[in-house]
Enzyme design. Structure first.
Site, short mmCIF file in Angstrom:
data_model
loop_
_atom_site.label_atom_id
_atom_site.label_comp_id
_atom_site.label_asym_id
_atom_site.label_seq_id
_atom_site.Cartn_x
_atom_site.Cartn_y
_atom_site.Cartn_z
N THR A 168 0.86 -1.20 0.00
CA THR A 168 0.00 0.00 0.00
C THR A 168 0.89 1.24 0.00
OG1 THR A 168 -1.69 -1.19 1.21
CG2 THR A 168 -1.78 1.21 1.34
N LYS B 90 -6.52 1.99 -3.60
CA LYS B 90 -6.32 1.26 -2.34
C LYS B 90 -6.70 2.14 -1.14
CE LYS B 90 -4.83 -1.57 0.71
NZ LYS B 90 -5.23 -2.92 0.98
N ALA C 276 -21.33 -2.23 14.42
CA ALA C 276 -20.82 -1.26 15.40
C ALA C 276 -19.93 -1.99 16.40
CB ALA C 276 -21.99 -0.59 16.11
N GLY C 277 -18.94 -1.31 16.92
CA GLY C 277 -18.02 -1.97 17.84
C GLY C 277 -17.13 -0.97 18.56
N CYS D 85 -3.93 -2.00 9.11
CA CYS D 85 -4.21 -1.32 7.84
C CYS D 85 -5.13 -0.10 7.96
CB CYS D 85 -4.79 -2.31 6.85
SG CYS D 85 -3.70 -3.69 6.59
C1 UGA Z 1 -8.38 -4.34 5.78
C2 UGA Z 1 -9.30 -4.38 4.54
O1 UGA Z 1 -10.56 -4.93 4.91
C3 UGA Z 1 -8.67 -5.23 3.42
O2 UGA Z 1 -9.48 -5.18 2.26
C4 UGA Z 1 -7.28 -4.65 3.11
O3 UGA Z 1 -6.63 -5.40 2.09
C5 UGA Z 1 -6.43 -4.67 4.38
O4 UGA Z 1 -7.08 -3.88 5.39
C6 UGA Z 1 -5.10 -4.07 4.02
O5 UGA Z 1 -5.06 -2.90 3.67
O6 UGA Z 1 -4.12 -4.81 4.01
P1 UGA Z 1 -7.87 -6.08 7.76
O7 UGA Z 1 -6.93 -5.07 8.33
O8 UGA Z 1 -7.44 -7.50 7.67
O9 UGA Z 1 -8.31 -5.67 6.28
O10 UGA Z 1 -9.16 -6.04 8.68
P2 UGA Z 1 -10.71 -5.75 8.51
O11 UGA Z 1 -11.44 -7.02 8.33
O12 UGA Z 1 -10.93 -4.69 7.49
O13 UGA Z 1 -11.06 -5.18 9.96
C7 UGA Z 1 -10.46 -3.97 10.41
C8 UGA Z 1 -11.06 -3.52 11.73
O14 UGA Z 1 -12.40 -3.06 11.53
C9 UGA Z 1 -11.17 -4.61 12.80
O15 UGA Z 1 -10.76 -4.07 14.02
C10 UGA Z 1 -12.64 -4.97 12.85
O16 UGA Z 1 -13.09 -5.42 14.09
C11 UGA Z 1 -13.27 -3.62 12.50
N1 UGA Z 1 -14.63 -3.76 11.93
C12 UGA Z 1 -14.80 -4.31 10.71
C13 UGA Z 1 -15.71 -3.28 12.65
O17 UGA Z 1 -15.58 -2.75 13.77
N2 UGA Z 1 -16.96 -3.37 12.10
C14 UGA Z 1 -17.17 -3.92 10.87
O18 UGA Z 1 -18.33 -3.96 10.42
C15 UGA Z 1 -16.06 -4.41 10.16
#
Ligand code: UGA
Length: 434
Positions: free
Chosen positions: A122, A209, A258-259, A266
């Site tokens: 990225t 990205k 929500a959380g 990332c």
């Molecule tokens: C994120 C992106 O989703 C990927 O598409 C991207 O490739 C990646 O970053 C990156 O740039 O490498 P990731 O960091 O693995 O992926 O995690 P996510 O699944 O996006 O979750 C991120 C945070 O958001 C977590 O703390 C999760 O608990 C929180 N979250 C996610 C929420 O609080 N609510 C949601 O509805 C979704």
């Protein structure tokens, strides 16, 4: 076709093992000798579902791991997947990309091959241009003549990295040279069935990205903002709201949980990098500033909600359930749990923690300042308050028999995984009006 991959973190290693398991000739490069030693033995230094299984198949297919760039000399494609961490001021640190670019330039100086170098890390818009200049300077060769450069951002999610690498929702290919883009496009078409491919220039690919991750963060902060409003309207239920608005195809149902705020390596870093990048361009990033602010405030909101239920936190035993930034990973980078623990320790609470995978990583940070528990019963035992931070499947099974172990059954459920109607406890769920 021989493929080199530089940087064996979640993105690089997932890509290496998927390609290796499909029979591609892969050489993975990393500077961490311990990580490389483990990889040679078919083991990974971090947990990701199915990774080791494919790694072992890759090794049988002659996937190699090394710290030496000279191994890349005969590669047709060289993917760059090194980290782009955050500096203290929020801006992106491109030093690893720059170092690797210099080394690639030195490598191809006397090489007979004309490799395509593919940046998957990225990076902020304009980085490919910088990389091009560095490689041209260190190799003495011209872009398009001695090498080609492609920007190809990655969208995989941790905890689903292998699945996402096998079947990405999109492949973005940015660059100047049509022929090189065509070759990369053919490579991906062969690798994935029916994957949509976006053909664009490098700076747009790089921006895609950030726009993507910033939008995901925006959805989370949006729903967290709505959740906070809901909490002040008796009986309102954020779950039904997320489900309903998510059913509108113009909105979509993902990232509306929500959380306690978004964490991980990332989203927090990329939103901050975009804010910094935007300010540098003279554009006030009003929305992204708010997205970030809402995320930060959510941490204090968890603390305040805890105090509302059990008064002062000083000297209370507080059980933290979940340390990784999301379930099914041991990754604690920028995990909101850590921020919560820091605040609790500062308030002289007695903190006990549990996580099915991330305990060892957390021990390195908090050392003897907190108690580490290997079971849910142990962490709940004698506690005044339990805060559920990560939606691990085993926490969904907490019932009254477990709550009886607590001194006073009081629960702050930041992920709303428990059914408070079935539990005898004081309960606060983020986004539930009371
Ligand atoms: C994120 C992106 O989703 C990927 O598409 C991207 O490739 C990646 O970053 C990156 O740039 O490498 P990731 O960091 O693995 O992926 O995690 P996510 O699944 O996006 O979750 C991120 C945070 O958001 C977590 O703390 C999760 O608990 C929180 N979250 C996610 C929420 O609080 N609510 C949601 O509805 C979704």
């Amino acid at each position: 076709m021989k493929i080199g991959i530089i940087g064996l973190g979640f993105v690089g290693l997932s890509f290496a093992v998927v390609l290796g398991s499909k029979g591609y000739q892969v050489i993975g490069i990393d500077k961490n000798k311990h990580h490389l030693d483990l990889l040679q033995q078919g083991k990974s230094s971090f947990f990701e579902k199915d990774l080791e299984k494919l790694l072992k198949i890759g090794i049988k297919n002659k996937t190699k791991f090394s710290s030496s760039f000279s191994e890349l000399k005969t590669c047709d494609l060289i993917f760059v997947t090194v980290g782009t961490p955050q500096r203290d001021n929020g801006s992106i640190d491109l030093s690893m990309i720059e170092n690797v670019s210099k080394k690639i330039g030195n490598l191809i100086k006397n090489a007979s091959k004309k490799p395509i170098i593919v940046i998957k890390s990225t990076v902020t818009p304009g980085t490919a241009e910088k990389v091009k200049k560095i490689i041209e300077k260190s190799s003495g060769k011209k872009n398009k003549l001695g090498f080609d450069l492609i920007s190809n951002p990655e969208f995989l999610r941790e905890s689903q990295a292998i699945k996402d690498t096998i079947k990405p929702h999109i492949v973005v290919i940015g660059g100047e040279n049509k022929n090189a883009k065509k070759k990369i496009s053919q490579f991906y078409k062969k690798l994935h069935d029916n994957v949509p491919i976006i053909d664009t220039n490098s700076q747009t690919a790089e921006m895609i990205k950030y726009a993507n991750n910033s939008f995901l963060a925006t959805k989370i902060s949006y729903i967290n903002q709505i959740a906070k409003i809901c909490e002040n309207v008796p009986g309102v239920n954020i779950e039904d709201i997320s489900k309903s608005i998510g059913a509108d195809p113009r909105i979509g149902n993902s990232f509306l949980n929500a959380g306690p705020g978004y964490g991980g390596s990332c989203l927090p870093k990329d939103v901050k990098a975009m804010i910094h990048f935007s300010n540098k361009l003279g554009i006030n990033p009003l929305l992204l500033d708010s997205v970030e602010k809402i995320n930060r405030e959510q941490i204090q909101h968890v603390i305040n909600s805890s105090k509302k239920l059990c008064g002062t936190l000083k000297s209370k035993k507080i059980a933290i359930l979940g340390l990784s930034f999301k379930p099914n990973t041991a990754d604690i980078r920028d995990s909101i749990s850590l921020d919560i623990i820091k605040k609790l320790v500062k308030q002289n609470a007695y903190v006990a923690v549990h996580d099915p995978k991330a305990i060892e990583n957390v021990k390195k940070i908090f050392k003897e300042k907190i108690q580490y528990c290997s079971t849910v019963s142990q962490v709940l035992d004698g506690s005044d308050l339990a805060i559920i931070m990560t939606a691990w499947a085993e926490y969904k099974k907490i019932d009254n028999s477990k709550l009886k172990l607590m001194k006073k059954p009081v629960i702050v459920d930041t992920r709303r995984i428990l059914d408070s109607n079935k539990l005898k406890c004081k309960y606060f769920g983020i986004g539930f009006g009371n």
